[in-house]
Design a protein around this motif. Structure first.
Motif, mmCIF file in Angstrom:
data_model
loop_
_atom_site.group_PDB
_atom_site.id
_atom_site.type_symbol
_atom_site.label_atom_id
_atom_site.label_comp_id
_atom_site.label_asym_id
_atom_site.label_seq_id
_atom_site.Cartn_x
_atom_site.Cartn_y
_atom_site.Cartn_z
ATOM 1 N N GLU A 133 43.809 -24.742 17.943
ATOM 2 C CA GLU A 133 44.783 -24.786 16.848
ATOM 3 C C GLU A 133 45.971 -23.908 17.182
ATOM 4 O O GLU A 133 45.827 -22.843 17.788
ATOM 5 N N ASN A 134 47.123 -24.318 16.750
ATOM 6 C CA ASN A 134 48.318 -23.498 16.878
ATOM 7 C C ASN A 134 48.630 -22.969 15.485
ATOM 8 O O ASN A 134 48.973 -23.739 14.589
ATOM 9 N N GLY A 135 48.514 -21.673 15.286
ATOM 10 C CA GLY A 135 48.726 -21.063 13.978
ATOM 11 C C GLY A 135 50.153 -21.181 13.494
ATOM 12 O O GLY A 135 50.425 -21.051 12.304
ATOM 13 N N ALA A 136 51.094 -21.446 14.368
ATOM 14 C CA ALA A 136 52.497 -21.519 13.986
ATOM 15 C C ALA A 136 52.841 -22.839 13.295
ATOM 16 O O ALA A 136 53.843 -22.921 12.601
ATOM 17 N N THR A 137 52.027 -23.851 13.469
ATOM 18 C CA THR A 137 52.314 -25.145 12.843
ATOM 19 C C THR A 137 51.252 -25.461 11.813
ATOM 20 O O THR A 137 50.154 -24.909 11.823
ATOM 21 N N GLU A 163 45.915 -29.625 15.136
ATOM 22 C CA GLU A 163 46.102 -29.927 16.550
ATOM 23 C C GLU A 163 44.835 -29.734 17.375
ATOM 24 O O GLU A 163 44.812 -30.071 18.543
ATOM 25 N N LYS A 164 43.838 -29.162 16.770
ATOM 26 C CA LYS A 164 42.620 -28.836 17.518
ATOM 27 C C LYS A 164 41.949 -30.112 18.022
ATOM 28 O O LYS A 164 41.737 -31.063 17.269
ATOM 29 N N ARG A 188 41.849 -28.357 23.126
ATOM 30 C CA ARG A 188 43.159 -27.826 22.746
ATOM 31 C C ARG A 188 42.972 -27.074 21.435
ATOM 32 O O ARG A 188 42.613 -27.665 20.419
#
Length: 139
Positions: free
Chosen positions: A64-68, A72-73, A62
């Motif tokens: 990383e989500n740059g928005a948060t 999360e990775k 999964r």
């Protein structure tokens, strides 16, 4: 026998002390092997494979989500595992060579003939009696 005295007897035995020394030396040897793999063995392998740093190889499950701002990775670090497998192979080889050397020394020791044991007191006495009987003139 109390628990404390039993433990003292156990801890003072030579085998326990030898084991403790072996564990300490093994831990120090682990650091040497880790350095050998990470800093000597893997860089040339990485160079031969196009500059790949094996310790950073990963399989991202999964991203990383740059928005948060949360981390999360989720990834499987198979490169670090590969380095660990190589470290294990080096340690196993060194232990094999040590055991091989010890076995060779044991075989050489077993092949050397042992000196004959000195006769016991009874055997010595019987040999003296035999020699005296041989020395007597025959009738």
């Amino acid at each position: 026998m109390s628990l404390v005295s039993e433990f003292r007897e156990f801890a003072i035995k030579g085998n326990v002390v030898d084991l403790a020394v072996g564990v300490i030396i093994g831990a120090a040897f682990n650091g040497i092997v880790k350095s050998l793999v990470d800093q000597v063995v893997m860089p040339p392998i990485g160079l031969l494979t196009g500059g790949i740093d094996f310790s950073k190889l990963e399989w991202v499950l999964r991203p990383e989500n740059g928005a948060t701002e949360e981390i999360e990775k989720v990834s499987v670090m198979y490169g670090a595992f590969l380095n660990t497998v190589i470290q294990f192979a080096i340690v196993a080889f060194v232990v094999f060579m040590i055991v091989k050397g010890i076995n060779k020394l044991r075989r050489q020791e077993a092949e050397t003939p042992a000196a004959p044991a000195a006769p016991s007191a009874t055997e010595a006495l019987l040999m003296e009696i035999r020699d005296e009987l041989k020395a007597r003139p025959q009738v």
